[in-house]
Design a protein around this motif. Sequence first.
Motif, PDB file in Angstrom:
ATOM      1  N   PRO A 279     -16.210 -11.781 -40.400  1.00  0.00           N
ATOM      2  CA  PRO A 279     -14.901 -11.182 -40.121  1.00  0.00           C
ATOM      3  C   PRO A 279     -14.246 -11.776 -38.872  1.00  0.00           C
ATOM      4  O   PRO A 279     -14.904 -11.897 -37.842  1.00  0.00           O
ATOM      5  CB  PRO A 279     -15.204  -9.694 -39.929  1.00  0.00           C
ATOM      6  N   HIS A 280     -12.994 -12.137 -38.978  1.00  0.00           N
ATOM      7  CA  HIS A 280     -12.191 -12.627 -37.835  1.00  0.00           C
ATOM      8  C   HIS A 280     -10.758 -12.768 -38.300  1.00  0.00           C
ATOM      9  O   HIS A 280     -10.467 -12.702 -39.496  1.00  0.00           O
ATOM     10  CB  HIS A 280     -12.721 -13.969 -37.330  1.00  0.00           C
ATOM     11  N   LEU A 281      -9.873 -12.977 -37.341  1.00  0.00           N
ATOM     12  CA  LEU A 281      -8.480 -13.308 -37.669  1.00  0.00           C
ATOM     13  C   LEU A 281      -8.295 -14.806 -37.496  1.00  0.00           C
ATOM     14  O   LEU A 281      -8.622 -15.358 -36.444  1.00  0.00           O
ATOM     15  CB  LEU A 281      -7.509 -12.575 -36.725  1.00  0.00           C
ATOM     16  N   HIS A 282      -7.764 -15.443 -38.540  1.00  0.00           N
ATOM     17  CA  HIS A 282      -7.267 -16.809 -38.374  1.00  0.00           C
ATOM     18  C   HIS A 282      -5.771 -16.684 -38.099  1.00  0.00           C
ATOM     19  O   HIS A 282      -5.035 -16.132 -38.904  1.00  0.00           O
ATOM     20  CB  HIS A 282      -7.522 -17.639 -39.639  1.00  0.00           C
ATOM     21  N   PHE A 283      -5.354 -17.181 -36.938  1.00  0.00           N
ATOM     22  CA  PHE A 283      -3.982 -17.020 -36.467  1.00  0.00           C
ATOM     23  C   PHE A 283      -3.367 -18.411 -36.285  1.00  0.00           C
ATOM     24  O   PHE A 283      -3.903 -19.227 -35.530  1.00  0.00           O
ATOM     25  CB  PHE A 283      -4.025 -16.265 -35.131  1.00  0.00           C
TER      26      PHE A 283
ATOM     27  N   PRO B 126      -8.332 -30.547 -40.999  1.00  0.00           N
ATOM     28  CA  PRO B 126      -8.635 -30.014 -39.669  1.00  0.00           C
ATOM     29  C   PRO B 126      -8.188 -28.557 -39.553  1.00  0.00           C
ATOM     30  O   PRO B 126      -7.354 -28.089 -40.326  1.00  0.00           O
ATOM     31  CB  PRO B 126      -7.825 -30.907 -38.732  1.00  0.00           C
ATOM     32  N   HIS B 127      -8.765 -27.868 -38.590  1.00  0.00           N
ATOM     33  CA  HIS B 127      -8.501 -26.437 -38.442  1.00  0.00           C
ATOM     34  C   HIS B 127      -7.128 -26.210 -37.823  1.00  0.00           C
ATOM     35  O   HIS B 127      -6.896 -26.594 -36.676  1.00  0.00           O
ATOM     36  CB  HIS B 127      -9.597 -25.815 -37.565  1.00  0.00           C
ATOM     37  N   GLY B 128      -6.229 -25.564 -38.575  1.00  0.00           N
ATOM     38  CA  GLY B 128      -4.831 -25.436 -38.143  1.00  0.00           C
ATOM     39  C   GLY B 128      -4.518 -24.128 -37.461  1.00  0.00           C
ATOM     40  O   GLY B 128      -3.364 -23.674 -37.510  1.00  0.00           O
TER      41      GLY B 128
ATOM     42  N   MET C 240      -6.101 -20.681 -34.605  1.00  0.00           N
ATOM     43  CA  MET C 240      -7.050 -20.135 -33.635  1.00  0.00           C
ATOM     44  C   MET C 240      -7.800 -19.009 -34.328  1.00  0.00           C
ATOM     45  O   MET C 240      -7.185 -18.173 -34.981  1.00  0.00           O
ATOM     46  CB  MET C 240      -6.274 -19.583 -32.441  1.00  0.00           C
ATOM     47  N   ASP C 241      -9.121 -18.980 -34.202  1.00  0.00           N
ATOM     48  CA  ASP C 241      -9.902 -17.875 -34.762  1.00  0.00           C
ATOM     49  C   ASP C 241     -10.180 -16.858 -33.669  1.00  0.00           C
ATOM     50  O   ASP C 241     -10.585 -17.224 -32.563  1.00  0.00           O
ATOM     51  CB  ASP C 241     -11.221 -18.401 -35.332  1.00  0.00           C
ATOM     52  N   ILE C 242      -9.945 -15.596 -33.995  1.00  0.00           N
ATOM     53  CA  ILE C 242     -10.219 -14.516 -33.040  1.00  0.00           C
ATOM     54  C   ILE C 242     -11.240 -13.597 -33.692  1.00  0.00           C
ATOM     55  O   ILE C 242     -10.962 -12.980 -34.722  1.00  0.00           O
ATOM     56  CB  ILE C 242      -8.930 -13.748 -32.682  1.00  0.00           C
TER      57      ILE C 242
ATOM     58  N   PRO D 249     -16.685 -18.351 -35.706  1.00  0.00           N
ATOM     59  CA  PRO D 249     -16.760 -18.734 -37.112  1.00  0.00           C
ATOM     60  C   PRO D 249     -15.415 -19.158 -37.704  1.00  0.00           C
ATOM     61  O   PRO D 249     -14.370 -18.884 -37.134  1.00  0.00           O
ATOM     62  CB  PRO D 249     -17.253 -17.467 -37.794  1.00  0.00           C
ATOM     63  N   ALA D 250     -15.495 -19.751 -38.892  1.00  0.00           N
ATOM     64  CA  ALA D 250     -14.305 -20.248 -39.591  1.00  0.00           C
ATOM     65  C   ALA D 250     -13.349 -19.128 -39.875  1.00  0.00           C
ATOM     66  O   ALA D 250     -13.761 -18.029 -40.152  1.00  0.00           O
ATOM     67  CB  ALA D 250     -14.733 -20.887 -40.898  1.00  0.00           C
TER      68      ALA D 250
ATOM     69  N   ARG E  41     -12.060 -31.112 -36.443  1.00  0.00           N
ATOM     70  CA  ARG E  41     -12.220 -31.826 -37.721  1.00  0.00           C
ATOM     71  C   ARG E  41     -13.381 -31.177 -38.457  1.00  0.00           C
ATOM     72  O   ARG E  41     -14.502 -31.196 -37.983  1.00  0.00           O
ATOM     73  CB  ARG E  41     -12.451 -33.311 -37.460  1.00  0.00           C
ATOM     74  N   ARG E  42     -13.064 -30.588 -39.628  1.00  0.00           N
ATOM     75  CA  ARG E  42     -14.030 -29.666 -40.230  1.00  0.00           C
ATOM     76  C   ARG E  42     -14.816 -30.215 -41.399  1.00  0.00           C
ATOM     77  O   ARG E  42     -14.293 -30.951 -42.225  1.00  0.00           O
ATOM     78  CB  ARG E  42     -13.280 -28.415 -40.684  1.00  0.00           C
ATOM     79  N   PHE E  43     -16.059 -29.778 -41.433  1.00  0.00           N
ATOM     80  CA  PHE E  43     -16.953 -30.099 -42.540  1.00  0.00           C
ATOM     81  C   PHE E  43     -17.490 -28.770 -43.060  1.00  0.00           C
ATOM     82  O   PHE E  43     -18.086 -28.004 -42.309  1.00  0.00           O
ATOM     83  CB  PHE E  43     -18.110 -30.978 -42.062  1.00  0.00           C
TER      84      PHE E  43
END
Length: 300
Positions: A267-271, A188-190, A192-194, A299-300, A178-180
């Motif tokens: 920098p990251h991948l949101h998957f 909410p974060h839908g 996985m962050d890599i 990170p986000a 649950r994100r702020f």
Amino acid sequence: MRRRDALACGLTLSSLFAGRRAEAAPSTLPQAAAVPGGVALLPLGPLGPLGATAPSARPSARYQGDTVLVRPQGREWLAVVGIPLAADPAVPQTLEVVEADGRERRLSFELKPKRYAEQHLKVAPRHVELSPQDQARTQQERAHLREVLKRYSADREPASLRLQLPVEGRRSSSFGLRRFFNGQPRNPHGGMDIAAPTGRPVHSAAAGEVLDTGDYFFNGQTVIVDHGQGFLSLYCHLSAIDTAQGRQVEAGTLLGRIGATGRVTGPHLHFSVYLNAQSVDPALFLPAPTAAGQGRKTPA
Ligand SMILES: [Zn+2]
């Protein structure tokens, strides 16, 4: 005595064969997790007489108005249902099933509660307090993406529902948090962050067709792949896109490069992974992480 030996030997052999069989046929299914943000695996009944795997014999199913992926598994039809993060586990869930002969029935199933933690992130103020132009832009993009993510390609049958990791990097366990952002509650974060350095190649997690590419306000440069029957994957915050809409891809085909575009802290991948238009926990589809790739909250 001799008989006992034979029995013991038989037992050993059969357990050996059982082990070998399990190795020879790796699962093509995600891990079952009937929780908000998870995947419910619901048997719909036997395949029927030999030859009944023809598409005409396949039952269809709907959940919350969206068509659900149904596939033969062993001797049964199985519904693979994506459960929204917003689902209420206190309420019994309903799958509407239409048999191949047109008979309709309702299948009730239960969810277990899952509590997701809070996550507080600091990002550029323009990604939290939106200007009127950015507000108009995000409204348009949200409507577009909602349509794209509803795609159900009935004639594209995924060979497997298991995925390969799209990029080498540290996986977070941040799905569902649950994100702020800058202190303000958001969705909410839908995914996985890599975490990975800018420029590292990002590959398709399975075979399919590139359904959409774009540069979106929150997601940054994005690629969406349709694996068939409502099973989709989404790759965000890319620094470069190396594919195009309509292109056929295999598992491992280059899609783009790691970046920090859109609403990010680095920098990251949101998957993300979608089933019946719901984002579900990608970890349920991926091989277990090795010690080196073991996740923390990134990170986000
Ligand atoms: Zn993310």
